[in-house]
Design an enzyme around this catalytic site. Structure first.
Site, short mmCIF file in Angstrom:
data_model
loop_
_atom_site.label_atom_id
_atom_site.label_comp_id
_atom_site.label_asym_id
_atom_site.label_seq_id
_atom_site.Cartn_x
_atom_site.Cartn_y
_atom_site.Cartn_z
N ASP A 152 0.62 -11.30 6.70
CA ASP A 152 1.20 -10.45 5.66
C ASP A 152 2.50 -9.80 6.14
O ASP A 152 3.18 -9.15 5.35
CB ASP A 152 0.19 -9.37 5.22
CG ASP A 152 -0.33 -8.55 6.40
OD1 ASP A 152 -0.89 -9.14 7.32
OD2 ASP A 152 -0.14 -7.32 6.39
N ASN A 153 2.81 -10.00 7.42
CA ASN A 153 4.08 -9.47 7.93
C ASN A 153 5.07 -10.59 8.23
O ASN A 153 5.99 -10.42 9.01
CB ASN A 153 3.83 -8.65 9.20
CG ASN A 153 3.10 -7.35 8.91
OD1 ASN A 153 3.11 -6.86 7.78
ND2 ASN A 153 2.45 -6.78 9.91
N ARG A 174 5.92 -12.53 1.12
CA ARG A 174 5.35 -12.82 2.44
C ARG A 174 4.46 -14.05 2.37
O ARG A 174 4.05 -14.46 1.27
CB ARG A 174 4.49 -11.62 2.89
CG ARG A 174 5.28 -10.33 2.94
CD ARG A 174 4.42 -9.13 2.51
NE ARG A 174 5.26 -7.93 2.37
CZ ARG A 174 5.52 -7.09 3.34
NH1 ARG A 174 4.93 -7.26 4.52
NH2 ARG A 174 6.32 -6.06 3.16
N ASP A 232 -2.91 6.63 2.88
CA ASP A 232 -2.31 7.70 2.09
C ASP A 232 -1.02 7.35 1.37
O ASP A 232 -0.43 8.19 0.69
CB ASP A 232 -2.08 8.93 2.98
CG ASP A 232 -1.15 8.62 4.16
OD1 ASP A 232 -0.58 7.52 4.20
OD2 ASP A 232 -1.03 9.49 5.05
N GLY A 233 -0.53 6.13 1.54
CA GLY A 233 0.68 5.73 0.83
C GLY A 233 1.96 6.29 1.43
O GLY A 233 3.05 6.08 0.89
N LYS A 279 9.76 2.53 1.06
CA LYS A 279 8.55 2.46 1.88
C LYS A 279 8.09 3.88 2.20
O LYS A 279 8.86 4.67 2.73
CB LYS A 279 8.83 1.69 3.17
CG LYS A 279 7.60 1.57 4.07
CD LYS A 279 7.83 0.57 5.17
CE LYS A 279 6.65 0.52 6.14
NZ LYS A 279 6.84 -0.49 7.19
N GLY A 282 0.81 -1.22 0.00
CA GLY A 282 0.00 0.00 0.00
C GLY A 282 0.84 1.26 0.00
O GLY A 282 0.35 2.35 -0.29
#
Ligand code: AMP
Ligand code: MG
EC number: 2.7.7.-
Length: 520
Positions: free
Chosen positions: A269-270, A200, A142-143, A130, A110
């Protein structure tokens, strides 16, 4: 490539120098070779007036970059995402995952954008920005990433690497005064992360959820061929892959426990497919030992408490197993075949327990400066369990305890004071220490040799929350020297560094009010 997307670089080009950062490495497609159902190609969104906050020389060296590289304006432009060098092929990948035990559906990068895969003498390194702007996977967010969390991720990645824990790395932080709204208005930053791959568990879960077995197989083959080629030798390469991930994850979590690291958000996902510590958010190192310590303020149930981490890792591996199952189970298989396939998955995961246990004992024996007893790991259990109980009851500072323990004598308690003083109940310490000393004498431990061995595995310096907080506060005032200083101290965690004694001290009183949450 359109210049309208890239105003800062365009301006600088006009001012007279090339905005292209010359890479000292060659690149290969890597993840990009998998094809477009795995990612979306896109450009990072520029940030105004970027400035260098810090660059990690050790991470730079992995890419063959000299530390001076960060002095180039082109470096800043490239690693904030304002210019896209010719060697880059930026993309955001899609994945899904279980968050806090619940299926969350599609997530994806994201705010992370892979720039390129560098092919170095030390193997492949994916270079990822990142906080570099919106992607198709940003959902409602918001990225961006804020300076605060970027400093924490950057310092902790490099600190973990220096501690010997498998981890993604961090090359640099580039800041910008662009405002980013969290609980308050903060400013933006971009961390450049490095990892052989950022795949992941959630990448596999994504294609399993979409019943896209071809993509699942492609992804598994990519991981096997690039990172775990020995699995190919197995009669069942995909089960071998699962087994390998289980073992690597066990090693990683045992190491976390040994150094007192809490990840904070062990969602699937982590979880890295390579068994790397990934996605440093609301992590924490134990100060006063509390087996049930919850480092993430947003984790109200304590799902990811310190003591829960091994079990959660195993739970996450079950999610991965579930996702991989279609690789060896035909969709129209009958009940018997299904039971057989599930049994094979269980078999692949099973070694997790033994591996975790043996790694756990190996780490703690080393921390205690002990040799393997004749009776094997089990023989050490009473000594270790009584120690954990004591540390927990007395809320003894975890890092200080191990460091000071190295200095006691196996003969008597004459030099116990520094470690004994960490316990409110001194008699309780005396009782435990008596048993420990008896054990040391039984194996004819040499104090000098043992001390050196213990000091080489029990760090003096870890990234305590208050240390990160101090660096963050100064950085907000545009003084980045504390980030660099802390990075330097944490990159030699086992060295005495007497000039940096303050970084090894107990947390100050104001630190008890620090809260770390998912907000980043
Ligand atoms: P995390 O809890 O940081 O692992 O993030 C979970 C998901 O939310 C991932 O898909 C992230 O990429 C995404 N995410 C987190 N923060 C942001 C953000 N500020 N902008 C866009 N996506 C985000
Ligand atoms: Mg994440």
């Amino acid at each position: 490539m359109s210049d309208t997307l890239n105003p800062p670089s365009a301006q600088r080009d006009a001012a007279g120098y090339s905005a292209t950062f010359e890479a000292p490495f060659r690149t290969t497609p890597g993840f990009a070779g998998l094809g477009e159902r795995f990612f979306t190609r896109l450009r990072p969104t520029p940030l105004p007036s970027p400035y260098l906050v810090s660059m990690a020389p050790a991470a730079a060296a992995l890419l063959g970059m000299p530390a001076e590289a960060s002095a180039q304006p082109e470096f800043i432009e490239a690693f904030v995402g304002n210019s896209v060098p010719a060697w880059a092929d930026p993309l955001a990948t899609v994945y899904s995952g279980h968050q806090f035990g619940v299926w969350a559906g599609q997530l994806g990068d994201g705010r992370a954008i892979r720039l390129a895969q560098a092919q170095t003498d030390a193997g492949p390194w994916e270079i990822q920005l990142k906080g570099a702007g919106l992607t198709p996977y940003s959902r409602m967010a918001d990225g961006r990433a804020v300076l605060r969390s970027s400093i924490r991720e950057y310092l902790c990645s490099e600190a973990m690497a220096a501690l010997g824990v498998p981890t993604t790395r961090a090359l640099s932080i580039i800041g910008s005064d662009a405002p980013v709204r969290r609980e308050t208005i903060e400013t933006a930053a971009v961390v450049t992360r490095l990892a052989p791959t950022f795949i992941r568990f959630g990448h596999f879960e994504h294609f399993a959820a979409h019943e896209d077995v071809a993509a699942l197989r492609q992804l598994a083959d990519f991981v096997i061929d690039n990172f775990m080629p020995a699995c190919r030798e197995s009669a069942q390469p995909y089960q071998a892959l699962l087994r390998e991930v289980a073992l690597r994850t066990a090693d990683m979590v045992a190491h976390w426990q040994a150094i007192g690291f809490c990840h904070g958000v062990m969602n699937t996902d982590n979880m890295s497919i390579l068994g790397l510590t990934i996605d440093y958010g609301p992590f924490g190192f134990l100060d006063a030992f509390d087996a049930n310590h919850i480092c993430n303020h947003s984790d109200t149930q304590g799902r990811y408490a310190y003591s829960q981490q091994p079990q959660i890792a195993f739970w996450n591996l079950h999610c991965l197993a579930q996702a991989l199952l279609p690789l060896w189970l035909e969709p129209d298989a009958g009940d018997t075949a299904r039971d057989g396939a599930v049994a094979q998955a269980r078999e692949a995961l099973d070694p997790f327990r033994d591996r975790y246990a043996s790694e756990f004992f190996r780490h703690y024996r080393a921390k205690l400066g002990l040799r393997m007893p004749a009776g094997g790991d089990k023989e050490d259990e009473p000594l270790m369990n009584s120690l954990f109980q004591l540390l927990h009851q007395q809320r003894v500072d975890y890092t200080l305890f191990w460091r000071k323990l190295a200095h006691i004598s196996s003969a008597d308690g004459a030099s116990d004071a520094p470690v004994r003083d960490l316990f409110l109940d001194r008699a309780a310490w005396d009782t435990w220490a008596e048993g420990y000393r008896a054990r040391l004498r039984a194996e004819q431990s040499d104090d000098t040799t043992r001390r050196a061995a213990m000091l080489a595995v029990n760090p003096k310096f870890v990234l305590r929350n208050h240390l990160a907080e101090t660096a963050i506060r100064r950085a907000r005032e545009k003084d980045f020297s504390e980030v660099d200083r802390l990075l330097a101290v944490l990159s030699r965690p086992f060295d005495e560094q007497p000039e940096s004694e303050a970084y090894a001290a107990l947390p100050p009183d104001w630190a008890s009010g620090l809260e770390v949450s998912c907000s980043s």
